[in-house]
Design a protein around this motif. Structure first.
Motif, PDB file in Angstrom:
ATOM      1  N   HIS A 174       8.934  -1.257   5.845  1.00 35.75           N
ATOM      2  CA  HIS A 174       8.283  -0.551   4.744  1.00 35.75           C
ATOM      3  C   HIS A 174       8.270  -1.388   3.460  1.00 35.75           C
ATOM      4  O   HIS A 174       7.284  -1.386   2.724  1.00 35.75           O
ATOM      5  CB  HIS A 174       8.994   0.782   4.487  1.00 35.75           C
ATOM      6  CG  HIS A 174       8.710   1.809   5.533  1.00 35.75           C
ATOM      7  ND1 HIS A 174       9.286   3.058   5.535  1.00 35.75           N
ATOM      8  CD2 HIS A 174       7.896   1.784   6.618  1.00 35.75           C
ATOM      9  CE1 HIS A 174       8.849   3.762   6.560  1.00 35.75           C
ATOM     10  NE2 HIS A 174       8.012   2.995   7.243  1.00 35.75           N
TER      11      HIS A 174
ATOM     12  N   SER B 116       6.614  -5.451   4.748  1.00 37.88           N
ATOM     13  CA  SER B 116       5.256  -5.473   5.296  1.00 37.88           C
ATOM     14  C   SER B 116       4.307  -4.549   4.529  1.00 37.88           C
ATOM     15  O   SER B 116       3.158  -4.904   4.270  1.00 37.88           O
ATOM     16  CB  SER B 116       5.277  -5.081   6.777  1.00 37.88           C
ATOM     17  OG  SER B 116       6.019  -6.020   7.534  1.00 37.88           O
ATOM     18  N   ASN B 117       4.785  -3.360   4.176  1.00 35.39           N
ATOM     19  CA  ASN B 117       3.936  -2.408   3.465  1.00 35.39           C
ATOM     20  C   ASN B 117       3.985  -2.575   1.955  1.00 35.39           C
ATOM     21  O   ASN B 117       3.143  -2.043   1.244  1.00 35.39           O
ATOM     22  CB  ASN B 117       4.326  -0.976   3.823  1.00 35.39           C
ATOM     23  CG  ASN B 117       4.006  -0.616   5.256  1.00 35.39           C
ATOM     24  OD1 ASN B 117       3.368  -1.391   5.971  1.00 35.39           O
ATOM     25  ND2 ASN B 117       4.435   0.548   5.698  1.00 35.39           N
TER      26      ASN B 117
ATOM     27  N   TRP C 242       6.257  -1.347  -0.051  1.00 35.23           N
ATOM     28  CA  TRP C 242       6.763  -0.156  -0.716  1.00 35.23           C
ATOM     29  C   TRP C 242       8.111  -0.445  -1.361  1.00 35.23           C
ATOM     30  O   TRP C 242       8.773  -1.430  -1.044  1.00 35.23           O
ATOM     31  CB  TRP C 242       6.877   0.998   0.275  1.00 35.23           C
ATOM     32  CG  TRP C 242       5.547   1.415   0.844  1.00 35.23           C
ATOM     33  CD1 TRP C 242       4.306   1.175   0.319  1.00 35.23           C
ATOM     34  CD2 TRP C 242       5.315   2.118   2.074  1.00 35.23           C
ATOM     35  NE1 TRP C 242       3.323   1.685   1.132  1.00 35.23           N
ATOM     36  CE2 TRP C 242       3.917   2.272   2.213  1.00 35.23           C
ATOM     37  CE3 TRP C 242       6.159   2.629   3.054  1.00 35.23           C
ATOM     38  CZ2 TRP C 242       3.335   2.930   3.299  1.00 35.23           C
ATOM     39  CZ3 TRP C 242       5.592   3.286   4.140  1.00 35.23           C
ATOM     40  CH2 TRP C 242       4.205   3.439   4.264  1.00 35.23           C
TER      41      TRP C 242
ATOM     42  N   ALA D 233      10.350   4.840   3.421  1.00 35.24           N
ATOM     43  CA  ALA D 233       9.407   5.855   2.942  1.00 35.24           C
ATOM     44  C   ALA D 233       9.991   7.257   2.904  1.00 35.24           C
ATOM     45  O   ALA D 233       9.569   8.085   2.098  1.00 35.24           O
ATOM     46  CB  ALA D 233       8.166   5.849   3.828  1.00 35.24           C
TER      47      ALA D 233
END
Length: 246
Positions: A58, A61-62, A64, A68
């Motif tokens: 998270h 790669s994302n 954030w 999450a």
């Protein structure tokens, strides 16, 4: 009761930032799972590493700020602290979903015909997470599935456990979410999608499951109320909700 595992105990990274911009009294708690393939660990000793892997994905790669979810539950009956209470999530797929709803993720996955075993320990841990978010985090009574917020199959086979009320800490049918659906104007809330799905699956209607209480939902509600001997007013309040999920 499920065993609570703090962030320090599972080896969490520090978040990049923390936002308290959340209004869970307007929403509730959303149930998630990890993936469309089986992911549950046989040995509980591997679960903390699994949670660390989710956080790394998270964040790295994302992009954030943190893992999450508010909390994560494993099949062995442990609840892992995620972002925790009073912290905005990044799990629901919509701005309003993240503004108004917490997220509890089961460390399970799979297809409808090949899903991880849903254990009593998992259900207990999910309930524990929802209860914490209600008692300490100010979450409303509503419990929805991720699919009620976003175009996804998540939480897979756990969704029926949401609809039945099995994940509700208080037991019994899925609790009334605390908001009445009525129109006009068209009323939007994730619990409307939960109600629409139940009307279709349990009572034979063919509603669009879109979270919008418009003319079609109003008409179906009036028909349902008439069939159940309820006051026919087109309002999904406590009595109509209770009859829908009885």
């Amino acid at each position: 009761m499920a065993t609570f595992v703090t962030r320090s105990q599972w080896g969490a990274r520090a978040p990049e930032s923390v936002s308290g911009n959340i209004t869970p009294a307007q929403g509730g708690v959303v149930v998630h799972h990890v993936d469309a393939v089986k992911v549950a660990k046989t040995d509980h000793a591997d679960c903390a590493a699994q949670v660390r892997g989710i956080q790394n994905f998270h964040m790295d790669s994302n992009g954030w700020s943190d893992i999450a979810y508010s909390h994560l539950a494993c099949v062995h009956g442990y609840l892992f602290q995620g972002r925790g209470e009073h912290v905005r999530t990044a799990a629901q797929g919509t701005t309003q979903g993240n503004d108004d709803w917490y997220a509890v993720c089961a460390l399970t996955g799979g297809s409808s015909s090949n899903y991880d075993t849903i254990t009593a320990g998992l259900i207990d841990a999910v309930r524990h997470g929802i209860n914490r978010l209600r008692v300490s985090g100010g979450a409303a009574q509503a419990i929805t599935g991720h699919r009620d917020h976003h175009a996804t199959a998540c939480p897979g086979n756990l969704y029926s456990r949401v609809l039945s009320g099995e994940v509700n800490p208080g037991g019994g049918p899925l609790p009334y979410p605390g908001v009445s659906f009525r129109r006009p104007p068209t009323f939007e809330h994730a619990s409307v999608a939960t109600w629409q799905y139940r009307m279709n699956s349990a009572h034979g209607y063919s509603l669009a499951v879109d979270g919008q209480y418009g003319p079609g939902s109003d008409s179906a509600c009036r028909s349902f109320q008439s069939s159940k001997g309820l006051s026919v007013d087109g309002i999904v309040g406590p009595a109509t909700w209770g009859a829908t999920f009885a």
